[in-house]
Structures are given as C-alpha cells and as structure tokens.
Design a protein around this motif. Structure first.
Motif, PDB file in Angstrom:
ATOM      1  N   ASN A   1      68.912   0.456  12.651  1.00 57.11           N
ATOM      2  CA  ASN A   1      70.060  -0.416  12.808  1.00 57.11           C
ATOM      3  C   ASN A   1      71.176   0.141  12.749  1.00 57.11           C
ATOM      4  O   ASN A   1      71.528   0.761  11.809  1.00 57.11           O
ATOM      5  CB  ASN A   1      70.027  -1.535  11.882  1.00 57.11           C
ATOM      6  N   ARG A  22      74.723   0.038  12.593  1.00 57.27           N
ATOM      7  CA  ARG A  22      75.882  -1.087  12.166  1.00 57.27           C
ATOM      8  C   ARG A  22      77.077  -1.207  13.256  1.00 57.27           C
ATOM      9  O   ARG A  22      77.723  -1.982  13.357  1.00 57.27           O
ATOM     10  CB  ARG A  22      76.519  -0.859  10.969  1.00 57.27           C
ATOM     11  N   GLN A  82      74.543  -5.471  19.590  1.00 63.90           N
ATOM     12  CA  GLN A  82      73.326  -5.475  18.753  1.00 63.90           C
ATOM     13  C   GLN A  82      71.990  -5.408  19.215  1.00 63.90           C
ATOM     14  O   GLN A  82      71.053  -5.132  18.811  1.00 63.90           O
ATOM     15  CB  GLN A  82      73.636  -6.733  17.484  1.00 63.90           C
ATOM     16  N   ASN A 129      69.797  -2.515  19.214  1.00 65.32           N
ATOM     17  CA  ASN A 129      69.064  -1.961  18.269  1.00 65.32           C
ATOM     18  C   ASN A 129      67.580  -2.221  18.328  1.00 65.32           C
ATOM     19  O   ASN A 129      67.301  -3.387  18.957  1.00 65.32           O
ATOM     20  CB  ASN A 129      69.532  -2.641  16.581  1.00 65.32           C
TER      21      ASN A 129
END
Lengths: 763, 150, 145
Positions: A273, A275, A280, A283
């Motif tokens: 992951n 950040r 996103q 990921n």
C-alpha cells in the motif's frame, strides 16, 4: 605469480597514506616451509623428556618471519598443547596480536586461542581487540567473541564496531557478526542483531550496508539488505525498505548458477500500500525482472530471457521508486526471449519481443511475434559476400490506438570488393540487392493516430519492394612532420569520398514497424542507411565527402583531431519516414563538424556541430571543456538539439533543447573537498538538476553532505509544470566498513544526468 | 644407559696428584673418564670423595665434554667450561657456555643442570644479557610430530 | 604544403613482414568476422597460434547508454551510446601491447517507438564495430615490425 597478500578491498583505508598509518607494518606473505628451523630463547628452560618443557623469562620463538614472545611458555610434548601467558606478542606476515592474558594452541590440530588480545592487520588500517580470538588454520576459520573493530589510528578512535561474535571463513564469501553496534566515541549510533559483510567481494560489493536517504517525495527511505547464502551457487538478498511518505516494501533478489554456462537473476519488488500515490487502485505496486542466460554446446546454442514488468498503468513506478534494474532506455521495459545458434560463417536466431511503455495514452510499439534472422557470410581473398535475411511477424496489442499489423520477409545479398588497400590510398566497391515482401493487415477501425496524424492512409495489404544498391568508397591518407611552438608533431590529412546509388520506390504503402530516422553525424553521411529499420530504404544519388586531420605528438599520442564532412545529393531523396513529411529540397546535407583536442595532460576539449547550410541554422551541437588533475575536475558542457530532429513524436509542444552544464570538484583544505554539478536550460532559464556536496576526510572516517534539487519526472503530466524534488544527504563513511547514512551517493552523478566525458581521442 | 652405573669408573690422564687427607684426587692434561657408555673429556678433573660413595667429579676444560648413550639408543652430548658430575645422584651440572645436544635438539645457556635419572634438564642464563637458546631442526619437528602420534 | 601520401600506390596497407597472424577471440562474433575479413583482403593469412606469428587478441565489447540532455519535463532527449573495446597485439618475442577503441554516437529518446529505437541502437552498434575493425587495421599498419 606473486603471492602478494591481498587485503580485502573494504579493509583498505581510502588513501592508506603515511599520515595516518605510519606505524602499521606492510603486509608480506608469511614465509613458512617445512624446512625452516624453529629457534627458542629464554632466560630459563626446564624440560623433562616426554613431559613438559617450560620456558620462562623473555621467551622468544621465531620461524621464518613468524615471531612469538611471552613471559612464560609451556609445551606438553605428549598432548602437544602449548600454553603461554604474560606479555604475549605474535606477528607473522599478515597480523600482529598482543595480549596480557593467555594463549593456548595445539601443534597437531593447529587450533589456537588467545584471550583479551588486540589485533592489527598488516598493510591495512583494520585493527581492534577481542575477548577471545579462536583461529583454526585447518578450516581457515577465525572466530572473535566480544570483539571490537576500527580502522582509526591508535589514539584517534572516533568509531568502533563492536559485536558479540564475529566469524570469518576464508572459504566463504561472507563473514557474519551478531549484535553489531556502531559506536561514535562512546555513543552507540547503530545496532543490528545480525550483519553480513563481504570478506571476498566476488559476488556482492559493500551493497549490504544499511542505506537510508531523505528526499521531499519519499521522505526517509531506509533499506537494510540481508544476504542469505543458500548454497555455493545460489544466493538471495532480502531487503525490507521503509519510506516514511509511502509505506513499506520488500525487495527480493534471487541469483542462481546451477551449472557452468547457465545463470540468471530473478528480482522482485512488492509494495502492498503506497500512501502517497494519487490513484489508489494502482496498489499494490509491484515489479518483476528476470534475466537468464543459457549456453549449450560451449556457447554455440544460446537462450536468453530478459523480462521486466510493473503493474498495468503504473507509469510512475520508476520515477517514484527508482528500482535498480530493468531500464536500458527510460520508460521502455523490455520483455524478450531469444534462441540463437551461432557459427563462424552463419547464425540463425529467433526472438519474441514486446515492451511495456510507461507513458499514458501513447500508441503501443509493434511486437515481434516472432522475428527470425538468418545471416550467412563468405570471405575470400578478393571479396566478401554476405546474405542477411529476416522474417518477422509484427503484432500490436493497443486497444485505444488500434494499429495495423503485418508480416515481413526480407533478403539482402551483398558483395563487398576491396579494390585497393594501400597505406595511403583505399578504394572499395559494394553492391547489394534488398528484396522485401509485406503482408499487412489494416483494420477498418484503425486509429486516426496512424491514418491521419501520421498520414498513413494508403497502406496496402500486400507490397513487395526490390531495391539494388551500389556504393563506391575511397579514402587517402597523407602526413607530414610539423611543429607547433617548438614541439614536433606528425599531422595527418585523411580525405574520404563516397558515391551511393539506390533507386527511388514509393514506400508510403508500407507501415512503420521498426523504422525511425537516425541522428545525422559524420559517420552517418557515409552510411547507406538514412533510416534505421527496413520499412524505409531511402533512395540515394549522393556523393559524400569529408576530411579528417589529426596531430600526433612525439609519443604518438593523438593531441588534436578535426573532422568536417557533407553530402551532396545529385537527386534529392524522395523517401520520407511519414507520407506527409516534406521532401528534402536542399541538395546539400547537414554539414558535420567535429573538433577534439587534448593539448596537455590536464586539458580536454570537444565540439560537434551539425549545421544546415541552407537555412543557416544549427540542427544539433554539443561541446565540452574539462580541466582535470589529481584532485581537481572542472567541466563546462553545452548541448543543443533543435526540435526538427524529432519526426515521429508523442509531444506536440516540443521545444529546442539548449542545456548548459557545469561539473566541479576541488579540495579546499587537505581534508575538505567540495563537489558541485548544475544543469540548466538556457532558453527557459530553468534549472534542471543541481547538486552541491562537501566532504571531510579524516584518517578512518569521512562525512559527506549532499544537497540536490531536481525536477521530478511525472509520466502522467504532459504540461510543463512539475514538482521540484529536493534530497538531503548526510553520510558517514567508516573507511574499511562501508558507508552508513543517507543521501545520494557522493559522486559527480546527479540523479537525472550522469557525469560523462565526451572525449574519445584514440591514441 | 641404566647399566652404565654398575660399571667401574676408569680415569686416564697424563699426571695424577692425590691429597689423601682432603680426599681429593686431581688429574691433569687430557683427562678421560669412562663409565659404561659415559665418556668425559677434560683438561683437569678434580675428584672429591664423600661418604657412602657420593663422589663428585669437577671437570674443567675448553670445553669439558660429556657423552652418554641413553636407553633409547640416542646419544647425549654436553659441553661447558666446568662440568660437575655427582655419581650417586647422577646429576651433571654444566656452567660457562653450557651446551646440551639431544635428538638434534640443542640447548645453550650459562648453567644447565641435567638429571640423568629423571631425564630432566634445567637451563638458566646468568641474567647478564646472555640467554638460554633452543633450536629445533626441521627433521626434529617431523619426528616430534611422528613421535607425538604414537 | 608538405603533405606526402603515406607509402606508395602499390604497397599493401600492412607491411610485407606481416604475412600471417593469429586472431584470438570469439570467432562467432561480428567484430571477429569484420577484422579477419579485412586481414584477408590485405593479404594476411590467418594461422593457428605459434611463437613466430604475431597474435591479435580481441577483447570483449562493452556498450552503455547514458542520458545526455533533458527536456522541460525532465524526460531524456539525447542518449549517448558509449562503445568501448580493448584489444592487444603481441609481436613475436616482444611484450604485449594494449590498445583500446572508444567511440560514441548520439540517439534520441523515442520511448513510444521502442522497437524502432532498439533497431536504431543495433545499427549504431554495428557501425561502431566497423569503425573499430578499421581502427585495428590502421593500428596494425602503424606498428613497427
């Protein structure tokens, strides 16, 4: 062969100069042979036959250049054990041991142990102490418990590395240490329960020291590699990496060498992951790279696999995480496997190849599904004949930019006849026949990128093209003695001339698969290929002419070389890369000028210009001046590329490149040194990459400060605005131990542009 | 050898003087003393008689030498400026440039006390800079190793 | 202006003493073929290794690309392909002489046209191999025999 003693490179201080280590004896080979007598002297000897022989009072034992002394030494003739204590001193060609405690050794098993001893390696600054040193000469294994190690001179101990146990085996590539703590004076600054360090740096360099950097995008970036020596031919490095702005990631490298001729590396990275990433869905982020080479029948038959891949659409993977593998040219991840059979007179190779392109919404390149090449050569005294042939099946998997695909067959017999080869005069003639057949599949929903933007609106499903080529190339070589401010030189004058004829055939009905334009330079003027690849063979009715003059000094070193060349097209070539490119009207090619000088041993200059005589504009040019001495480097360089050099382009707002660069390294005092590098775009006044660094050198340690500001690459943005990336570096270099600390490596390479020396006068 | 000590002591010299009251006999010039395999050469030997056969011989020479074949058949050679041999205790004391050679193993020093029966040797330096030296020759190391292995 | 042609018209490029040579290297590689072809065309016989024959040892070739200039998006514009090879010439009972050939050519970064770009790099590499073969012949012609 001299058996000069090789001190492991990382145990050698940087400048092992007398300033720091005047009292360290040089390393010499330990002279030991069966026939060297052993001499013992002492104040008193008390010996019982087949019992104990006790020497007391200044006991000294010497054999060859091995020397041992102590207050008391006892030899038990039956068990062959030797015990010594009091002022123990041992020295051979490679190490000096001192102890006030006790030494025991056994003459049969050759195992010895010395307690509370200090050790000093010869020819190296490495020294230290240990509560127990256990040496097994048979197995060449050395174990130290509760040991300390440093490379600092006596009395100037700025750092120590302590460990509860260290063992080093000459056979193994690696030594191991447990509970290793690095002490700055008396402050523990670093601890690791287990660390490996290279004893012989065959496979791994000092890579294995923890490395942490800080920059504005990733924040603190700490990675601590662990080397696992699975078996003699297999090893693995596991590297957990933590980035404060992003998260944690694992890097695993597995290397294998099952048999001679077969070897490979598998490297993977996995980040669950991230950040910081805006999208996103990307990921988890991951990368896989496999590089394998196999040779059969001692290299006649070769198989190669070179495959790199990141997650789909993770375009900024390399810009964000900087993996150490996979990119010969930026943004292109090669995915290829090939099998080839190679003989002296012929070779046959087949290859399947694809790419992953890390640029958003760009047309995918064609794939080789597969390409088979067959080359055959026949060299005779008067001529050499070659037959190059290829068969390729080009695929394309782009959905957004639906492209044409096709098969291509190409055969190219060529005959080169050297007519004259005299020292001052050479003439050769070459004839070629280039026959190519295409079977193209043009989809009706082909993307407008190809049909209108690139103008390929007249592609045909089957095309054949046969073009002969004739080339006559001649060169002469004159020289004379001359002198220049009363130094004798030999000056050469080497004119060169070539006529090239290839008839014209319209090739706009052929798509572009593996063809592009090449940068014009002096050598390219005399090449029969204006375009690399087979999809465009330019017509030519061209005379190329050029002259080179060189100056050689009395030791035959080339001090200056000046080259100028141009080509005159009797008939301007009509073949263009893209159908809508305007045809060349100017009958003269770019004028190519190049000047390299190396006037004294410290000064180098280089200039290269491609000048358009008709439009009176420079097409591209670069220059560099460098002064280099033992501790000084100063280089000024400049590069210019006009945007016309790009024919097929992905950006439509491309500008000319006018880049000025300066690189400098100089000492301020005996211990302080500064480095700097700065690259700037002169037209926009934008700084591209700037690096500043300072280094303080002491005998056994050094500290580097580095600061770098560079424009961050973002493959998503097509606009100019970009993020500036700043990185700070503070690195403690413990000479002989490797460096611990953060920041870019302390050298003249900046993150985006390496330090390069474009001076290649051949002596 | 052990049997040496049952053998008679034979002394041969150019001249001989006996001072019976002091129980002292002095032999001068090319003195040779033999007892079984033991042979002593010296320029001058003084023999002191003590009670219960604890005689003592003091041989001096440049140097005085001592030779004996041990039970294992190996010879022992010793030499010094003064060589004191106590028969009953079987103790030889060498002083002054003392040297003892045994199985190719040579020991030098100022004083060497050699107890033949216990096969024990004590070598000492007089401390004025002179040292006890031992030299192991390579073959000696070989045998040493081989011997050690039995 | 004082220039004379090197040697005369009928002279061979390589001095007549050089009638045979032993070439050491991977005989399946391009550089080996290019050099041996030029030697044969200069009338030099290729023979096995023996003490009275000069030995030409072709080292392996190292090619590397390094970024040279950037555009305003910090993407690379120009790459310089550095071509480096070492070779040695040993004349009979004379010490080995080491030489190196360094060439560099420029190519533009065409990330999207990956297949064409790698074909261009292959073409540059082949052309620099030809330049190296020519340079080795010139070096052989300059050696004193």
């Amino acid at each position: 062969a001299d058996n000069g003693v090789k001190v492991p490179p990382n145990l050698r201080a940087g400048a092992f100069d007398e300033r720091c280590y005047s009292d360290v004896p040089p390393a010499t080979a330990t002279e030991y042979s069966r026939t060297t007598p052993v001499e013992v002297s002492a104040d008193q000897l008390n010996a019982i036959r087949d019992g104990k022989a006790v020497y007391e009072g200044g006991v000294e034992v010497s054999q060859g250049n091995k020397y041992f002394s102590s207050d008391y030494t006892e030899l038990d003739q039956v068990s062959r054990n030797v015990l010594a204590h009091g002022n123990i001193f041992y020295r051979d060609g490679q190490v000096t041991l001192k102890s006030n405690d006790q030494l025991t050794t056994n003459l049969d098993t050759k195992e010895s142990q010395i307690d509370n001893a200090t050790y000093q390696l010869h020819g190296s600054p490495a020294r230290g102490e240990a509560e127990k040193i256990h040496l097994d000469n048979e197995k060449k294994a050395l174990t130290l418990s509760k040991a300390r190690f440093t490379t600092c001179p006596v009395g100037q101990e700025s750092w120590w590395l302590s460990a509860s146990e260290v063992n080093v085996n000459q056979e193994e590539v690696f030594g191991e240490a447990w509970n290793a703590t690095l002490w700055l004076k008396s402050i523990p600054v670093f601890y690791t329960p287990y660390i490996t360090f290279p004893v012989k740096d065959e496979r791994k360099s000092g890579l294995l020291y923890p490395n942490f950097t800080y920059n504005s995008t990733n924040g603190f970036d700490v990675s601590t590699p662990y080397y696992w020596n699975i078996a003699p031919n297999y090893d693995m490095t596991l590297t957990p990496r933590v980035m404060s702005n992003r998260g944690t990631m694992e890097q695993i490298e597995f290397r294998y060498l099952p048999a001679a001729g077969h070897s490979g590396t598998i490297y993977t990275e996995y980040m669950a992951n991230d950040r910081k990433i805006s999208d996103q869905e990307l990921n988890p982020r991951w990368l896989a790279n496999i590089n394998h080479n196999s040779g059969f029948k001692n290299g006649d038959l070769r198989w190669n696999l070179d495959y790199t891949r990141v997650a789909e659409n993770d375009y900024n993977y390399f810009n964000d995480l900087h993996p150490p593998v996979g990119q010969i040219v930026d943004n292109q991840l090669l995915q290829s496997t090939s099998v080839g059979y190679y003989q002296q007179d012929w070779n046959l190779k087949t290859e399947v190849r694809d790419y992953q392109i890390l640029l958003p919404n760009t047309p995918a390149p064609h794939q080789l599904l597969p390409q088979v090449t067959y080359n055959q050569y026949h060299t005779a005294d008067k001529y050499s004949f070659s037959f190059n042939s290829e068969a390729a099946n080009f695929g394309n998997r782009s959905e957004t930019y639906k492209a044409y695909t096709g098969q291509r067959l190409h055969a190219e017999p060529a005959m080169l006849v050297p007519i004259v080869q005299a020292p001052g005069y050479s003439l050769e003639v070459e004839g070629k026949l280039m026959a190519t057949y295409y079977q193209q599949d043009i989809p009706d929903d082909m993307s407008s990128f190809y049909s209108s933007y690139l103008g390929m609106d007249s592609l045909e499903s089957s095309v054949s093209r046969t073009l002969p080529e004739a080339r006559v190339h001649g060169g002469m070589s004159f020289d004379r003695k001359t002198s220049f401010n009363d130094q004798a030189f030999t000056q050469t004058l080497e004119p060169e001339i070539q006529y090239l004829y290839i008839p014209y055939e319209n090739q706009n009905n052929i798509g572009l698969y593996d063809t592009t334009n090449m940068q014009s330079d002096y050598y390219n003027l005399f090449s029969d290929r204006r375009f690399a690849g087979l999809d465009r063979i330019s017509d030519a009715n061209r005379v190329s002419y050029g002259v080179t003059t060189r100056l050689f000094d009395s030791e035959n070193t080339e001090r200056m070389r000046f080259t100028v060349g141009q080509a005159y097209d009797l008939v301007a070539p009509k073949v263009t890369l893209l159908p809508n490119d305007e045809v060349q009207t100017n009958s003269r090619s770019l004028l190519s000028l190049r000047a390299d000088t190396h006037p004294t041993d410290d000064w180098y200059t280089h200039t290269g210009i491609e000048y358009d005589t008709e439009s009176k504009k420079v097409s591209s040019g670069n220059g560099a001046v460098e002064y280099q001495q033992e501790k000084y480097i100063t280089q000024l360089n400049y590069r210019f590329v006009s945007k016309e050099n790009y024919v097929v382009d992905t950006y439509d707002d491309r500008e000319d490149i006018s880049q000025l660069g300066a690189v400098v390294k100089f000492p301020i005092t005996r211990d302080w040194q500064l480095i700097g590098a700065h690259y700037r775009d002169v037209q926009t006044g934008q700084s591209v990459d700037s690096l500043l660094g300072a280094r303080y050198d002491s005998c056994c340690w050094a500290v580097n400060f580095t600061f770098e500001r560079n424009n961050k690459r973002d493959n998503y943005s097509t606009s100019e605005t970009r993020e500036i990336e700043t990185s700070y570096g503070l690195q403690f270099e413990f000479k002989g131990l490797g460096s611990v600390g953060n920041g870019p490596k302390y050298n003249l390479n900046t993150r985006l542009l390496p330090y390069s020396r474009p001076f290649n006068l051949n002596d | 050898k052990e049997s040496d000590y049952q053998q008679p002591v034979v002394v041969d010299s150019v001249t001989q003087q006996a001072e019976l009251n002091e129980n002292k006999v002095t032999f001068l010039q090319d003195v040779v003393i033999t007892q079984g395999s033991i042979i002593i050469h010296a320029d001058k030997v003084v023999v002191l008689r003590h009670e219960k056969g604890n005689d003592e011989m003091i041989a001096t020479g440049h140097p005085a030498t001592f030779f004996q074949i041990l039970d294992n058949g190996k010879p022992v050679n010793a030499s010094a400026t003064e060589l004191r041999y106590q028969l009953k205790d079987r103790l030889v004391t060498l002083t002054g440039k003392a040297e003892l050679k045994q199985d190719d193993n040579q020991v030098n020093g100022d004083v060497i006390r050699y107890d033949i029966q216990k096969q024990q040797m004590l070598a000492q330096s007089s401390g004025k800079g002179s040292r006890v030296k031992t030299i192991f020759l390579p073959q000696e190391i070989e045998e040493f190793n081989k011997a050690g292995k039995q | 202006c004082g220039f004379q042609m090197r040697g005369s018209m009928d002279e061979k490029l390589l001095p007549s003493q050089l009638t045979a040579i032993h070439v050491e290297g991977d005989n399946r590689s391009d550089i080996y073929r290019l050099v041996t072809a030029r030697l044969r065309h200069s009338g030099v016989k290729l023979v096995d290794r023996s003490d009275d024959v000069p030995v030409l040892n072709l080292g392996n070739i190292s090619v590397s690309n390094s970024a040279a200039s950037l555009d305003n998006r910090s993407q690379v514009v120009e790459y310089v392909m550095l071509f480096n090879t070492d070779y040695s010439i040993t004349m009979p009972d004379k010490p080995l002489q080491k030489f190196s050939a360094r060439f560099s050519r420029v190519f533009l970064n065409k990330s999207a046209q990956a297949l064409a770009s790698s074909r261009e790099q292959a073409q540059l590499r082949n052309e620099m191999e030809v330049q190296t073969a020519d340079l080795i012949l010139i070096q052989l012609s300059r050696l004193v025999y």
